[in-house]
Write an enzyme that holds these catalytic residues in place. Structure first.
Site, PDB file in Angstrom:
ATOM      1  N   HIS A 113     -21.228  -3.352  28.000  1.00 54.11           N
ATOM      2  CA  HIS A 113     -20.577  -2.761  26.836  1.00 54.11           C
ATOM      3  C   HIS A 113     -21.000  -3.455  25.539  1.00 54.11           C
ATOM      4  O   HIS A 113     -20.554  -3.092  24.457  1.00 54.11           O
ATOM      5  CB  HIS A 113     -19.052  -2.835  27.020  1.00 54.11           C
ATOM      6  CG  HIS A 113     -18.277  -1.938  26.126  1.00 54.11           C
ATOM      7  ND1 HIS A 113     -17.414  -2.404  25.148  1.00 54.11           N
ATOM      8  CD2 HIS A 113     -18.229  -0.588  26.030  1.00 54.11           C
ATOM      9  CE1 HIS A 113     -16.860  -1.383  24.509  1.00 54.11           C
ATOM     10  NE2 HIS A 113     -17.331  -0.268  25.018  1.00 54.11           N
ATOM     11  N   ASP A 120     -37.153 -10.655  15.734  1.00 57.70           N
ATOM     12  CA  ASP A 120     -37.991 -11.809  15.400  1.00 57.70           C
ATOM     13  C   ASP A 120     -37.239 -13.133  15.454  1.00 57.70           C
ATOM     14  O   ASP A 120     -37.673 -14.123  14.847  1.00 57.70           O
ATOM     15  CB  ASP A 120     -38.632 -11.639  14.007  1.00 57.70           C
ATOM     16  CG  ASP A 120     -39.721 -10.574  14.000  1.00 57.70           C
ATOM     17  OD1 ASP A 120     -40.212 -10.225  15.084  1.00 57.70           O
ATOM     18  OD2 ASP A 120     -40.069 -10.101  12.903  1.00 57.70           O
ATOM     19  N   LYS A 286     -13.541  -3.017  16.704  1.00 57.88           N
ATOM     20  CA  LYS A 286     -13.029  -4.131  17.493  1.00 57.88           C
ATOM     21  C   LYS A 286     -13.152  -5.389  16.629  1.00 57.88           C
ATOM     22  O   LYS A 286     -14.051  -6.218  16.824  1.00 57.88           O
ATOM     23  CB  LYS A 286     -13.834  -4.315  18.785  1.00 57.88           C
ATOM     24  CG  LYS A 286     -13.938  -3.048  19.675  1.00 57.88           C
ATOM     25  CD  LYS A 286     -15.212  -2.312  19.433  1.00 57.88           C
ATOM     26  CE  LYS A 286     -15.510  -1.217  20.445  1.00 57.88           C
ATOM     27  NZ  LYS A 286     -14.477  -0.270  20.720  1.00 57.88           N
ATOM     28  N   ASP A 291      -5.623 -15.396   8.610  1.00 62.80           N
ATOM     29  CA  ASP A 291      -5.521 -16.161   7.367  1.00 62.80           C
ATOM     30  C   ASP A 291      -6.727 -15.873   6.469  1.00 62.80           C
ATOM     31  O   ASP A 291      -7.122 -14.709   6.356  1.00 62.80           O
ATOM     32  CB  ASP A 291      -5.344 -17.647   7.681  1.00 62.80           C
ATOM     33  CG  ASP A 291      -4.011 -17.919   8.403  1.00 62.80           C
ATOM     34  OD1 ASP A 291      -3.073 -17.117   8.237  1.00 62.80           O
ATOM     35  OD2 ASP A 291      -3.914 -18.915   9.140  1.00 62.80           O
TER      36      ASP A 291
END
Length: 419
Positions: A113, A120, A286, A291
């Site tokens: 997944h 390079d 996702k 903070d």
């Protein structure tokens, strides 16, 4: 296991949706001199897949080593013409754990997944976007909302090493100069596999939640975390951290995913977690931030498949600039394109809980990681496309035109992090 060390000296750029991601990736490949490594769950033979095909063929023909690895379940059918032109040009096309044709639909578990690109050994990409047209806005109401990060600097080396190990775990990467420091961001490549890194991504989320002092924002497409991660979210909210979740508001790819996520709303909201359902179009991101410095972007959902079975890759970041970029993207989503879920809206779901359905589902999923760890060992195969069942006859219907990404703008996108 001990956490991976932080690697400093990196320069990072957030990329939103296919409009930003594909030109950056295709531009980097177009400028490749030595090597291109790509991993993806989905490669479709649509306008985006054809555009990727074109830049890979061009790179291989000018002598660049190109390794493209696709998942045997997520990319179930490519035409012989599509594959033949890749391999004739010199592209090494690999298929991760191709299932037998007759049982393809029965093998959705332990999949590749990850979405990784390394060019390079200098520039790397990690995120949630596949190579399919549904990551572009002109796809329509079902176009996906998603994110990736482009990196330059020393953190590209472990990303390159992970990509090589997937192709051949016994062969070390070919020699390549170590990427020079180009910025000030610290980062870690955190993977999940079914050998030594079974719960690494879940642990980095829990560690960040335990350290949170003021704010947590998580945007995730498939949300049904294990018991420990749920407890970490609740504890953070109860000690005064503002915890906000941006979850799927539209029907997800599978109905059970939406049903499962809503099963845990009550206990999270009662602890003080704010839940926002994104309703503009499908949420596929996702990502998370904590903070003012910590963030993560990658392929891992917060559900049992990603946290317990699939191969996943996230970049975990300490960088105020990247954190601010991500907050600037997520805040308008919550304010303008989401509906906040209130506790009174979950009454119907509590009815299912009282019947026992929710109780059984929740506790079954609570123990899922432990059960998954006891499944029979399985070391997936990565084989050349010619040895798999990937190739099928050319699809019927009208020819699909490759996506006309702006080649003249691609060098700026790919090179925006330095020379």
């Amino acid at each position: 296991m001990k956490p991976e060390p932080w690697i400093g000296g990196n320069q990072l750029q957030l990329l939103e949706n296919g409009e930003e991601y594909f030109p950056a990736v295709f531009g980097a490949i177009s400028s490749a001199r030595h090597e291109v490594l790509i991993e993806t769950f989905i490669l479709f033979e649509d306008k985006v897949g054809l555009a990727l095909h074109a830049v890979l063929v061009a790179a291989a023909r000018r002598g660049v080593r190109v390794d493209l690895t696709v998942d045997g379940f997520g990319s179930p059918a490519l035409s012989s013409a599509f594959v033949d032109e890749l391999t004739a040009a010199g592209v090494r096309l690999h298929v991760f754990d191709p299932p037998p044709r007759l049982s393809r639909r029965l093998q959705p578990f332990r999949r590749l997944h990850r979405k990784i690109v390394v060019v390079d050994g200098e520039v790397g990409f990690v995120g949630g976007l596949n190579y399919s047209a549904d990551h572009l806005a002109d796809y329509g109401p079902q176009a996906k909302q998603d994110y990736a990060v482009m990196a330059r600097g020393p953190v590209v080396e472990p990303l390159r090493r992970a990509a090589y190990q997937l192709i051949d775990r016994h062969a070390p990467p070919s020699p390549m100069p170590h990427p020079a420091a180009t910025g000030s961001a610290q980062a870690q490549v955190v993977i999940r596999d079914n050998q030594k890194h079974r719960d690494d991504i879940e642990r980095i989320y829990r560690r960040a939640l335990h350290a949170a002092q003021r704010e947590v924002i998580i945007a995730n497409a498939y949300f049904f975390p294990g018991y420990r991660l749920l407890k970490s979210l609740q504890r953070a909210a109860r000690r005064g951290v503002q915890v906000r979740l941006i979850l799927q508001g539209q029907a997800a790819d599978t109905a059970w995913a939406t049903f499962a996520a809503r099963m845990v709303y009550d206990r999270l909201i009662e602890a003080g977690v704010r839940i926002y359902e994104y309703c503009e179009r499908p949420m596929h991101g996702k990502v998370a931030l904590v903070d003012d410095e910590w963030s993560t972007i990658g392929s891992s959902n917060l559900d049992p498949l990603s946290l317990s079975l699939n191969l996943e890759a996230n970049l975990v970041i300490r960088d105020r600039d990247l954190n601010a970029q991500l907050r600037q993207k997520l805040t308008p989503l919550m304010q303008q394109q989401c509906q906040r879920v209130r506790i009174e809206q979950t009454a119907a779901r509590r009815w299912w809980w009282r019947l026992g359905v929710g109780y059984l589902v929740f506790h079954a999923m609570r123990h899922f990681p432990r059960w998954a760890a006891n499944l029979p060992p399985h070391r997936p195969r990565v084989v050349p496309a010619a040895d798999s069942t990937l190739v099928v006859a050319a699809p019927a219907g009208e020819a699909v035109q490759a996506w006309q990404w702006q080649a003249d703008a691609a060098p700026a996108a790919a090179g925006g992090l330095g020379p």
